[in-house]
Write a protein that holds these residues in place. Structure first.
Motif, PDB file in Angstrom:
ATOM      1  N   ARG A 273       3.887  50.872 -41.230  1.00 49.05           N
ATOM      2  CA  ARG A 273       3.142  51.728 -40.311  1.00 49.05           C
ATOM      3  C   ARG A 273       3.855  51.709 -38.962  1.00 49.05           C
ATOM      4  O   ARG A 273       4.220  50.642 -38.462  1.00 49.05           O
ATOM      5  CB  ARG A 273       1.703  51.231 -40.136  1.00 49.05           C
ATOM      6  N   THR A 274       4.053  52.877 -38.372  1.00 47.52           N
ATOM      7  CA  THR A 274       4.737  52.964 -37.083  1.00 47.52           C
ATOM      8  C   THR A 274       3.918  53.831 -36.126  1.00 47.52           C
ATOM      9  O   THR A 274       3.155  54.702 -36.555  1.00 47.52           O
ATOM     10  CB  THR A 274       6.143  53.578 -37.225  1.00 47.52           C
ATOM     11  N   ALA A 275       4.093  53.581 -34.840  1.00 49.17           N
ATOM     12  CA  ALA A 275       3.376  54.373 -33.828  1.00 49.17           C
ATOM     13  C   ALA A 275       4.047  54.207 -32.477  1.00 49.17           C
ATOM     14  O   ALA A 275       4.541  53.128 -32.134  1.00 49.17           O
ATOM     15  CB  ALA A 275       1.914  53.944 -33.739  1.00 49.17           C
ATOM     16  N   ASP A 276       4.069  55.307 -31.715  1.00 45.74           N
ATOM     17  CA  ASP A 276       4.472  55.233 -30.311  1.00 45.74           C
ATOM     18  C   ASP A 276       3.260  54.792 -29.505  1.00 45.74           C
ATOM     19  O   ASP A 276       2.169  55.358 -29.650  1.00 45.74           O
ATOM     20  CB  ASP A 276       4.961  56.588 -29.816  1.00 45.74           C
ATOM     21  N   THR A 277       3.432  53.799 -28.679  1.00 39.64           N
ATOM     22  CA  THR A 277       2.319  53.251 -27.921  1.00 39.64           C
ATOM     23  C   THR A 277       2.514  53.494 -26.423  1.00 39.64           C
ATOM     24  O   THR A 277       3.618  53.825 -25.971  1.00 39.64           O
ATOM     25  CB  THR A 277       2.169  51.744 -28.174  1.00 39.64           C
ATOM     26  N   ARG A 307      20.874  49.560 -21.301  1.00 36.80           N
ATOM     27  CA  ARG A 307      19.662  49.727 -22.107  1.00 36.80           C
ATOM     28  C   ARG A 307      19.954  50.258 -23.498  1.00 36.80           C
ATOM     29  O   ARG A 307      19.185  49.994 -24.438  1.00 36.80           O
ATOM     30  CB  ARG A 307      18.682  50.625 -21.360  1.00 36.80           C
ATOM     31  N   ARG A 308      21.032  50.992 -23.669  1.00 39.71           N
ATOM     32  CA  ARG A 308      21.392  51.462 -25.015  1.00 39.71           C
ATOM     33  C   ARG A 308      21.728  50.277 -25.907  1.00 39.71           C
ATOM     34  O   ARG A 308      21.394  50.261 -27.093  1.00 39.71           O
ATOM     35  CB  ARG A 308      22.570  52.440 -24.943  1.00 39.71           C
ATOM     36  N   LYS A 309      22.377  49.277 -25.348  1.00 40.62           N
ATOM     37  CA  LYS A 309      22.667  48.061 -26.114  1.00 40.62           C
ATOM     38  C   LYS A 309      21.373  47.355 -26.497  1.00 40.62           C
ATOM     39  O   LYS A 309      21.229  46.884 -27.629  1.00 40.62           O
ATOM     40  CB  LYS A 309      23.564  47.129 -25.293  1.00 40.62           C
ATOM     41  N   ILE A 313      20.003  46.489 -30.250  1.00 34.47           N
ATOM     42  CA  ILE A 313      19.597  45.143 -30.688  1.00 34.47           C
ATOM     43  C   ILE A 313      18.247  45.206 -31.390  1.00 34.47           C
ATOM     44  O   ILE A 313      17.998  44.472 -32.358  1.00 34.47           O
ATOM     45  CB  ILE A 313      19.547  44.190 -29.475  1.00 34.47           C
ATOM     46  N   LEU A 314      17.379  46.069 -30.914  1.00 37.54           N
ATOM     47  CA  LEU A 314      16.043  46.228 -31.500  1.00 37.54           C
ATOM     48  C   LEU A 314      16.043  47.180 -32.689  1.00 37.54           C
ATOM     49  O   LEU A 314      14.974  47.528 -33.211  1.00 37.54           O
ATOM     50  CB  LEU A 314      15.075  46.748 -30.436  1.00 37.54           C
ATOM     51  N   HIS A 315      17.234  47.611 -33.126  1.00 36.93           N
ATOM     52  CA  HIS A 315      17.378  48.550 -34.244  1.00 36.93           C
ATOM     53  C   HIS A 315      16.546  49.810 -34.000  1.00 36.93           C
ATOM     54  O   HIS A 315      15.850  50.299 -34.886  1.00 36.93           O
ATOM     55  CB  HIS A 315      16.999  47.873 -35.567  1.00 36.93           C
ATOM     56  N   HIS A 316      16.649  50.289 -32.756  1.00 32.76           N
ATOM     57  CA  HIS A 316      16.043  51.560 -32.341  1.00 32.76           C
ATOM     58  C   HIS A 316      14.528  51.569 -32.510  1.00 32.76           C
ATOM     59  O   HIS A 316      13.924  52.624 -32.761  1.00 32.76           O
ATOM     60  CB  HIS A 316      16.701  52.718 -33.094  1.00 32.76           C
ATOM     61  N   ARG A 317      13.926  50.407 -32.325  1.00 32.61           N
ATOM     62  CA  ARG A 317      12.474  50.286 -32.333  1.00 32.61           C
ATOM     63  C   ARG A 317      11.937  50.499 -30.912  1.00 32.61           C
ATOM     64  O   ARG A 317      10.957  49.907 -30.498  1.00 32.61           O
ATOM     65  CB  ARG A 317      12.094  48.897 -32.855  1.00 32.61           C
ATOM     66  N   ALA A 318      12.617  51.350 -30.148  1.00 32.15           N
ATOM     67  CA  ALA A 318      12.255  51.590 -28.757  1.00 32.15           C
ATOM     68  C   ALA A 318      12.986  52.834 -28.272  1.00 32.15           C
ATOM     69  O   ALA A 318      13.914  53.334 -28.927  1.00 32.15           O
ATOM     70  CB  ALA A 318      12.624  50.383 -27.892  1.00 32.15           C
ATOM     71  N   SER A 319      12.575  53.336 -27.101  1.00 29.69           N
ATOM     72  CA  SER A 319      13.252  54.475 -26.479  1.00 29.69           C
ATOM     73  C   SER A 319      13.595  54.107 -25.036  1.00 29.69           C
ATOM     74  O   SER A 319      12.953  53.248 -24.437  1.00 29.69           O
ATOM     75  CB  SER A 319      12.359  55.711 -26.516  1.00 29.69           C
ATOM     76  N   PRO A 320      14.619  54.770 -24.447  1.00 35.68           N
ATOM     77  CA  PRO A 320      15.008  54.452 -23.064  1.00 35.68           C
ATOM     78  C   PRO A 320      13.867  54.733 -22.099  1.00 35.68           C
ATOM     79  O   PRO A 320      13.060  55.644 -22.313  1.00 35.68           O
ATOM     80  CB  PRO A 320      16.192  55.391 -22.805  1.00 35.68           C
TER      81      PRO A 320
END
Length: 523
Positions: A273-277, A307-309, A313-320
């Motif tokens: 399950r995924t969601a933008d919070t 921040r791209r690095k 590291i988080l395997h794109h589990r985030a956005s800038p």
């Protein structure tokens, strides 16, 4: 993976099948490295505490899965006098877990307890708009704007129209509590809480586990379908993942290194399950402690970060980061990244501040795998511009306590998730100077920002209000009390037997709504 953990996983899988050797298998099983900081709704202000307070307590109103305000303890309510007077009628069947009926006085008492300075509630500021709230000096005090008309009717009057008032009444701080139990237990209420929620605390062993069972007196809308919930404590992220894979946990956060494996595995990805919070991850800089008293140093700390690095590291589990307020905030515009990666500019700012030779500082953080990996990446980036950072990982509860009460911390790694969907819950709660000593942990103060936030708070026209918050946010970004990192994306795995899991944009998953599918047994 170390051999020690590999051998443990083999032991768990081979010697203890999912149906054997696990006395908590009938329960929903979750795990974390740290204890839940508190079960006292007047004092909890973190996602772990709120998740379990949500199971034990109820507020007058709450959110549904779509984020709309619905009744919880209140069966009906109405706003009067141009939005300055609210009348709540409680459900007739609402009961505390010790068998007493809930009254309007229990809710009134709970709010006065939050207002009383002796409680030290981080939620006090949310209720200062209630008429006469600032004169409250003890739990149970008389407040002009808190009146019980009868056992089931509470009237709340605020000093001026507040479009967010119902959202504030949905915060766990406003949970009904029994005054007689508060008086009897005192500080021990955290360990022997009594609420009106669907579950009650059955066992709490510090450093080992927390066990909840259904509240037999609960008559709310969603009846518990789980026989119990257990939260194991002292389980680091990698071991929790192994326990999940061995069938010993029902919910698991995915370690960053495992994300590609989960996404490639059809069986696991089906359970994802995924969601933008509404959340922003950041490093708070102590603006009252040199060298972070100098805005040029704070800006340099921002420009030095790749921040791209971090996101890789988080395997794109985030956005800038687009700013302090996440881009998922309803009605809030998209914005450019405020501090692009620019080490040469960071060096120039440090030289202009007289720190061309660099300096040393300590970064406090929660002692878990993901936080440490993020902190190590930051440490490398800052080292390249001459800032030598020592990492200080600390258990979650003591870490929060230090951030809130230790003025000698240089900087800290933390995240903020919205309590309700409004920019004020980021900007006013975290950056207004009156929040110093409460939720403004960076000791940031700017009179212009204070004035903009106060003007926005008293404005009811949405477009004008948003514009004021954008102006305040830009001022704060220029002053750089935070090093913005990223906006996280929630990823959670459930067991194959678990049903009903939905992720909320600004609240922890609602465990009370879950149930287990019937499992087939071999004859």
């Amino acid at each position: 993976m170390t051999w020690r953990w590999l051998l443990l996983l083999i032991s768990l899988t081979a010697c203890q099948g999912p149906d054997q050797g696990d006395p908590y298998r009938p329960y929903l099983r979750v795990a974390d490295k740290d204890d839940v900081p508190t079960l006292d709704p007047a004092r909890g202000y973190d996602t772990a505490s709120w998740q379990f307070e949500d199971l034990i307590f109820e507020t007058l109103v709450d959110y549904n899965d779509e984020g709309q305000i619905i009744g919880e303890l209140a069966q009906q309510w109405k706003a009067e006098a141009n939005g300055t007077r609210f009348v709540f009628r409680l459900r007739d069947d609402a009961m505390f877990s010790h068998g007493r009926q809930v009254t309007a006085e229990d809710v009134r008492f709970a709010i006065t307890r939050v207002l009383a300075p002796e409680t030290g509630s981080p939620g006090r500021d949310f209720f200062l708009s209630v008429r006469g709230a600032r004169t409250c000096d003890k739990p149970g005090c008389e407040v002009a704007g808190l009146v019980t008309l009868d056992n089931k009717t509470l009237v709340v009057e605020v000093e001026q129209p507040d479009p967010l008032f119902l959202h504030k009444m949905a915060l766990p701080f406003a949970s009904a509590v029994p005054p007689e139990i508060i008086v009897r237990e005192g500080e021990n209420f955290d360990f022997r809480p009594v609420g009106t929620g669907p579950f009650l605390l059955a066992e709490r062993v510090a450093g080992q586990r927390l066990v909840l069972k259904p509240n037999p007196y609960y008559r709310g809308a969603v009846q518990p379908r789980l026989p119990g919930i257990v939260r194991f404590v002292g389980v680091p992220e990698d071991l929790a993942w192994m326990r999940y894979r061995a069938g010993l946990l029902d919910l698991a956060i995915i370690p960053p290194a495992e994300i590609p494996i989960v996404l490639r595995d059809p069986k696991l990805s089906r359970l994802l399950r995924t969601a933008d919070t509404l959340r922003t991850q950041y490093v708070g800089l102590n603006c009252a402690r040199p060298p972070f008293t100098d805005v040029r140093v704070r800006q340099a700390m921002n420009y030095a970060i790749d921040r791209r690095k971090l996101i890789a590291i988080l395997h794109h589990r985030a956005s800038p980061p687009q700013g302090i307020v996440p881009p998922t905030m309803p009605g809030y515009p998209q914005r450019p990244e405020p501090y692009p990666f620019d080490p040469p500019r960071a060096l120039k700012l440090l030289q202009a501040a007289g720190l061309g030779g660099g300096f040393q500082a300590t970064l406090w953080l929660r002692n878990d795998e993901t936080a440490i990996r993020v902190a190590q990446s930051l440490q490398q980036d800052w080292e390249r511009v001459g800032v030598r950072v020592r990492l200080k990982p600390v258990a979650w509860g003591p870490f929060l306590d230090a951030v809130r009460h230790n003025p000698n911390i240089d900087m800290f790694l933390l995240g903020w998730e919205a309590d309700f969907p409004d920019p004020s819950n980021f900007l006013e709660v975290l950056f207004h100077s009156r929040q110093i000593g409460a939720n403004n942990h960076t000791y940031y103060s700017n009179p212009v920002v204070d004035a903009l936030l106060e003007q926005a708070a008293s404005t009811t026209e949405p477009a004008q209000r948003t514009e004021l918050y954008l102006l305040a946010e830009q001022r704060i970004l220029d002053d750089a009390p935070w090093v913005l990192l990223y906006h996280p994306r929630t990823m959670l795995l459930s067991s194959d037997r678990l049903r009903g899991l939905r992720l909320h944009a600004w609240r922890p998953p609602r465990l009370a709504q879950l149930w287990f599918a019937e499992e087939k047994t071999e004859e």
